[in-house]
Enzyme design. Structure first.
Site, PDB file in Angstrom:
ATOM      1  N   ASP A  57      48.818  46.645  40.649  1.00 35.76           N
ATOM      2  CA  ASP A  57      49.996  46.822  41.491  1.00 35.76           C
ATOM      3  C   ASP A  57      49.619  47.222  42.914  1.00 35.76           C
ATOM      4  OD1 ASP A  57      50.594  47.678  38.592  1.00 35.76           O
ATOM      5  OD2 ASP A  57      52.592  47.274  39.383  1.00 35.76           O
ATOM      6  N   LYS A  58      50.489  46.874  43.858  1.00 36.28           N
ATOM      7  CA  LYS A  58      50.275  47.271  45.247  1.00 36.28           C
ATOM      8  C   LYS A  58      50.805  48.683  45.493  1.00 36.28           C
ATOM      9  CE  LYS A  58      51.336  46.299  50.068  1.00 36.28           C
ATOM     10  NZ  LYS A  58      51.955  45.393  51.059  1.00 36.28           N
TER      11      LYS A  58
END
Length: 740
Positions: free
Chosen positions: A379-380
């Site tokens: 995930d960012k």
């Protein structure tokens, strides 16, 4: 970030009992489902829920520290395991085969090969590897056809010696003589014809089952006949004329052509090749363009001033191997080569995409993004921990850049030497520690006990699982153009469209989006390149190729080839993931939790000799009547060219859905981009492991009125483990009954 959900999709709830379709309701919770936020409509009009509880609302990812992801390594595949075996492609993960996992690296020779090189760049007898441009091309004299370009003083090889004896021993003398006759006939036909595109046929050596023997044949034929190319179709070896050799012969002398391909095949480290002096600038330009077009990823050219035979200054084209972007030859003869250097580490990143983080590291270390290997994209908007391996970098060098990387939201931990790279999917799963804030009941459930809603939601999902959708980060959250759109353009071989989708900017005024905006307005690749920051590696790789080859179909194809395979195929996988999500939603909508005739179920067959398709069984009518299988065993295919589809309405849906996008079930190869998507199977449902949770808040601000929590003052902490390729946002969506 709370707000009204966009899309009002239809939701199917089961298996407690099959409910009627009801519209989604309640506030938008976090805005992280595909399409949520700036950038267009929701990814899907309808996504199903599995469980029947009511759920609750809240926000996630208020800060990166509220979403912590730690990769769970496969114990027997520890990065410290110096005895780890060489990665093998297995039939159990065909989609990940095509994801560009780095292969054991190849090396430049440090000295020229002998009369018959013991190596072959063609992948042990396979078709020529695209990454090596033309590995099956080589220099050498044709013993069957006298070579008028043989250097003075060079001895001619006699029958029974050198390459002749090798070919005789590998093929047998009758076939070896037929091959020599084919080579002479082809060369004679070329000499008589002016049409550079004429096809003079192929010569089959028949099936060669032994891989080592195929490698030796590839090498020996290249050495003896520089104007031939060898390829493998299945186990059959085919010999045909080398069109590139012939095309170069139209531009320079045959001696120069032969010597050039000798240089190309030898791949001697730090060596150069010079064409004869040429005072015609336009002609030199044509030669430059030919080499860049055919071998641009492997070679670079430049014109230098030299002294010609009359002691007059003149210009000559010099060719050399690119230092970083080329792949050398694999040893097929057991030659000992020095081991490549691998360094393993744990990457902690915050608020960065995995590929963006790799871009920062690559730029600072002076290596290519493709030199990094990892097991999955994280995930960012989170704090994530994942193992990585980088080649050609020492542990000491990696430690040196630590403080500089911390300023960019990266920390490099647990640095140590390793013996090989990592593969996509080579992980046990991921552990998540998540904080959900701004808790409240759904608007239609305002009088309910929030604590009770949380408790029943956790119990339900822990017991029954969730629909195994691909999560929003697979598609690009809140972007005008999502990754699946680029993937569809690539599958349809609309290369220019794919490039322009890739460079579509967001509504922000920053250097990256300004550079994208400028490129779309002007098609000035060089100008856009200068505007981009160094860490935007993918964008820069594309623009460099577009600057060289132009913003047309050929130039854009070269541009996509200029970025690593794992990045190219990422976009195609995003499209396949979108189709899978839609298929899962459709399957649950029309059949619910019942396993019906034509469904696909997966066998837990452990025999590696059994193909993937043989492990997938099509449910029969008697099996449906007997309720032999449960919904937890049902799988759906990821679109590809080598998988089977359900034989019920879901299979028909796949056919119609792909046709809508101008695709067919078999059209999942993109030869110009070296993309091959065989497909795989994904379970419709997944379970969560090791689920735990607690509510947190200061006792001074939490008030309990009539045994109800003061919902705005409390946060929910959740921890759980998920299998590889499962998404925490999807699990949370099932728990909370709202899109995230």
């Amino acid at each position: 970030m709370a707000g009204r959900g966009e899309g009002g999709g239809l939701l199917l709830v089961f298996p407690a009992r099959l409910e009627k379709l009801v519209p989604s309701s309640g506030p938008w919770c976090g805005g992280f489902w595909p399409g949520g936020g700036a950038g267009g409509a929701a990814m899907l009009p309808s996504l199903s829920y599995l469980t029947g509880h009511t759920g609750f609302c809240g926000t996630i990812k208020n800060s990166p520290g509220d979403f912590v992801v730690t990769e769970i390594e496969v114990p027997e595949r520890s990065l410290r395991d110096v005895q780890a075996e060489r990665p093998q492609k297995t039939s159990e993960a065909p989609l990940e085969q095509s994801s560009g996992c780095p292969q054991p690296p190849k090396k430049l020779r440090t000295e020229p090969p002998g009369p018959c090189a013991e190596g072959c760049g063609g992948g042990g007898g396979g078709a020529p590897s695209p990454s090596e441009c033309h590995p099956s091309l080589a220099g050498g004299n044709c013993c069957a056809c006298p070579d008028e370009n043989q250097r003075e003083g060079e001895p001619k090889l006699k029958p029974g010696l050198g390459e002749v004896s090798v070919l005789d021993s590998l093929l047998g003398k009758p076939v070896s003589e037929l091959l020599s006759k084919f080579a002479c006939d082809l060369k004679g036909a070329w000499d008589l014809e002016n049409n550079g595109d004429s096809n003079t046929g192929e010569f089959s050596l028949g099936p060669i089952l032994d891989k080592k023997k195929r490698a030796d044949l590839h090498s020996a034929i290249r050495q003896k006949f520089p104007f031939l190319v060898t390829v493998t179709k299945g186990n059959e070896m085919i010999v045909k004329g080398n069109a590139d050799y012939r095309e170069l012969c139209q531009l320079v002398t045959e001696k120069e052509t032969s010597d050039f391909f000798k240089f190309l095949d030898a791949k001697v480290e730090n060596s150069t090749f010079c064409f004869e002096p040429d005072g015609n600038k336009e002609h030199r330009k044509v030669v430059h363009h030919f080499i860049n077009r055919k071998f641009g990823k492997l070679l670079e050219t430049k014109s230098f001033t030299v002294t010609d035979v009359n002691d007059q200054p003149n210009m000559s084209i010099t060719v050399r191997f690119r230092e970083k972007s080329w792949s050398g030859k694999r040893s097929a003869g057991g030659l000992h080569e020095k081991q490549d250097l691998y360094t393993a580490f744990t990457l902690q990143k915050e608020n960065l995409e995995t590929l963006e983080a790799i871009g920062f590291l690559a730029a600072e270390l002076g290596v290519l993004p493709s030199d990094f290997s990892y097991t999955g994209i994280k995930d960012k908007k989170a704090i994530t921990y994942q193992p990585m391996v980088v080649k050609k970098v020492t542990p000491e060098r990696l430690k040196e850049i630590g403080s500089k990387m911390e300023k960019k939201g990266l920390r490099i931990l647990n640095i140590h030497s390793a013996c090989q790279h990592l593969r996509l999917g080579q992980l046990k799963g991921n552990h998540f520690d998540i904080v959900v804030r701004d808790l409240k009941c759904h608007s239609h459930d305002s009088s309910a006990d929030l604590k009770q809603r949380i408790s029943e939601a956790m119990e339900n999902v822990e017991t029954k699982g969730f629909v195994n959708y691909y999560g929003p980060q697979r598609f690009g959250q809140g972007q005008h153009v999502q990754t699946d759109q680029i993937g569809l353009a690539l599958l349809n071989e609309k290369m220019v469209k794919a490039v322009k989708l890739f460079f579509t900017p967001e509504d922000t005024d920053d250097p990256v989006n300004n550079a994208k905006r400028y490129f779309l307005q002007t098609e000035d690749a060089k100008g856009a390149l200068a505007m981009l920051p160094e860490f935007k590696v993918r964008e820069k790789m594309l623009l460099r190729a577009l600057n060289r080859y132009g913003v047309n179909h050929e130039g854009c194809t070269k541009g996509w080839l200029n970025i690593p395979h794992s990045m190219r195929i990422f976009y195609v996988h995003a499209y396949c993931s979108k189709i899978w999500n839609e298929a899962a939603s459709y399957r649950l909508k029309i059949y619910g939790s019942k396993v019906v005739e034509g469904d696909l179920v997966f066998s837990e067959e452990s025999d590696e000799s059994v193909s993937l398709n043989d492990k997938v069984h099509v449910v029969t009518a008697p099996e449906e009547s007997a309720n032999k299988y449960s919904i937890n065993q049902v799988v759906l295919p990821m679109a590809g060219h080598s998988i089977k589809y359900p034989s019920n309405k879901v299979g028909q849906w796949y056919h119609e859905r792909l046709s809508k996008d101008e695709l067919q079930m078999c059209k999942f190869r993109v030869s110009p981009l070296q993309l091959n998507i065989p497909g795989c199977y994904r379970p419709i449902l997944k379970n969560v492991q090791n689920l735990s949770y607690f509510l947190e808040g200061s006792e001074k601000v939490i008030e309990i009125e009539d045994d109800h929590l003061n919902e705005s003052k409390v946060s929910l902490h959740i921890s759980f483990d998920l299998d590889p390729s499962c998404y925490a946002t999807v699990c949370l969506r099932e728990i909370m009954k709202c899109d995230l």
